[in-house]
Scaffold this active site. Structure first.
Site, PDB file in Angstrom:
ATOM      1  N   CYS A 127      -3.637   3.560   8.142  1.00  0.00           N
ATOM      2  CA  CYS A 127      -4.992   3.013   8.294  1.00  0.00           C
ATOM      3  C   CYS A 127      -5.261   2.750   9.779  1.00  0.00           C
ATOM      4  O   CYS A 127      -4.324   2.568  10.566  1.00  0.00           O
ATOM      5  CB  CYS A 127      -5.123   1.703   7.508  1.00  0.00           C
ATOM      6  SG  CYS A 127      -5.182   1.988   5.722  1.00  0.00           S
ATOM      7  N   CYS A 209      -8.839   5.082   6.138  1.00  0.00           N
ATOM      8  CA  CYS A 209      -8.888   3.669   5.740  1.00  0.00           C
ATOM      9  C   CYS A 209      -8.864   2.766   6.982  1.00  0.00           C
ATOM     10  O   CYS A 209      -8.490   3.203   8.069  1.00  0.00           O
ATOM     11  CB  CYS A 209      -7.735   3.339   4.790  1.00  0.00           C
ATOM     12  SG  CYS A 209      -6.111   3.820   5.369  1.00  0.00           S
TER      13      CYS A 209
END
Ligand code: N1C
Length: 308
Positions: A127, A209
């Site tokens: 992420c 993400c």
């Protein structure tokens, strides 16, 4: 006693009892036979069913040595650059790539064609590391080359393999078309290369993400283009449950025009689309770490002397 003669009798021709006339006839027959065989072979070769010539398109043809480049890049990425991916089967990946478009109509390419290739090249990136770009290809990649923990699509296996290549096949042939491939605007939009970038860009966005970034070009009229891959595919495939924010960097060429900045209505369009998708948006003009990279190339420009 039997007559065991090994040498002809005087006046007798050795071993051959044919008359001169018969010999001439035989010679002619042989010549005719040879001639007929030659004609048959020539006609056969000329009339042999050959692969029909490829259709002619307006775009550049398949990159020479496409398969070898794909295989080489795959091994470089998985064995040298990212050995944690050394288990990937580059042979299978290469085959899945070519099978996605060979022997198929190059104007009828589909996401489905690339499903096996996508499966074989799946890769997770952490992420907060995804970097999108639009009309800023070179600068965005300079940025991730320096920030080695950040990934553009071309820093992932699939993007790395396909970057800068052209490819297409033909429905009537099992060969690649090295002469020409369909052009997006002049021939058809559903060509193998355009469909590929749409498909892999969609996956790249779906997998993103955390805080994600986009490098935009503020020195052109379409700094944000709803019809670009970024505007048409990627922003619509970010998952709001996973992506907390999109951070845009609007970069201006050193000494270039400032067509748009974060306060332009065009950037508001982007902000609006994201707000509808429940993703927050922040924007900054001429982000210093990227500006430094521009200045490395233009160290003497006045705008570069005041950034340290
Ligand atoms: O249409 P764009 O830019 O907005 O596409 C860029 C956007 C990036 O965020 C990438 O993740 O979409 C992805 N992407 C590529 O990674 C890519 N590599 C090479 C999209 N297209 C890509 N290409 C080729 O550049 C492809 O041929 C496509 O048509 C262009 C798009 O470049 P753009 O208009 O500057």
């Amino acid at each position: 006693m039997s007559d065991h003669r090994f040498s002809p009798m005087p006046g007798e021709e050795p071993g051959c009892h044919l008359s001169k006339k018969a010999k001439v006839c035989l010679g002619i027959l042989l010549c005719v036979l040879v001639a007929v065989t030659i004609v048959a072979v020539v006609v056969g070769v000329l009339k042999w069913p050959r692969a029909p010539p490829h259709r002619e398109w307006n775009g550049t043809g398949t990159t020479p040595h496409f398969s070898e480049i794909v295989l080489g890049r795959c091994y470089t990425y998985t064995q040298v650059l990212w050995p944690e991916l050394r288990h990937k089967d580059c042979g299978q990946i290469g085959k899945a790539f070519t099978n996605a478009f060979l022997s198929k109509d190059p104007c009828n390419s589909s996401e489905q064609d690339y499903q096996l290739l996508l499966k074989l090249t799946n890769q997770t990136t952490p992420c907060h590391t995804s970097v999108f770009w639009s009309k800023s290809n070179q600068l965005a990649h300079l940025y991730t080359r320096v920030q080695q923990d950040m990934f553009t699509l071309e820093d992932t296996l699939m993007g790395y393999i396909a970057d800068g290549l052209n490819w297409c096949g033909d429905a009537g042939s099992s060969e690649m078309n090295y002469q020409s491939c369909p052009h997006w605007g002049k021939d058809c939009i559903n060509n193998p290369k355009s469909v590929f970038w749409d498909t892999v860009s969609k996956r790249f966005a779906e997998n993103a993400c955390g805080v994600v970034q986009v490098v935009l070009n503020g020195s052109i009229s379409n700094t944000f283009d709803k019809n670009s891959t970024f505007g048409r595919v990627e922003i619509h495939n970010l998952h709001p449950e996973k992506v907390s924010r999109l951070q845009a960097w609007v970069m201006h060429d050193i000494g270039g025009v400032r067509s748009h900045s974060c306060s332009s209505p065009l950037i508001n369009d982007l902000k609006f689309i994201l707000s509808q998708r429940k993703i927050s948006f922040t924007c900054q003009d001429d982000y210093r770490p990227i500006k430094f990279l521009q200045c490395v190339k233009n160290p003497d420009h006045s705008s570069c002397s005041s950034i340290i």
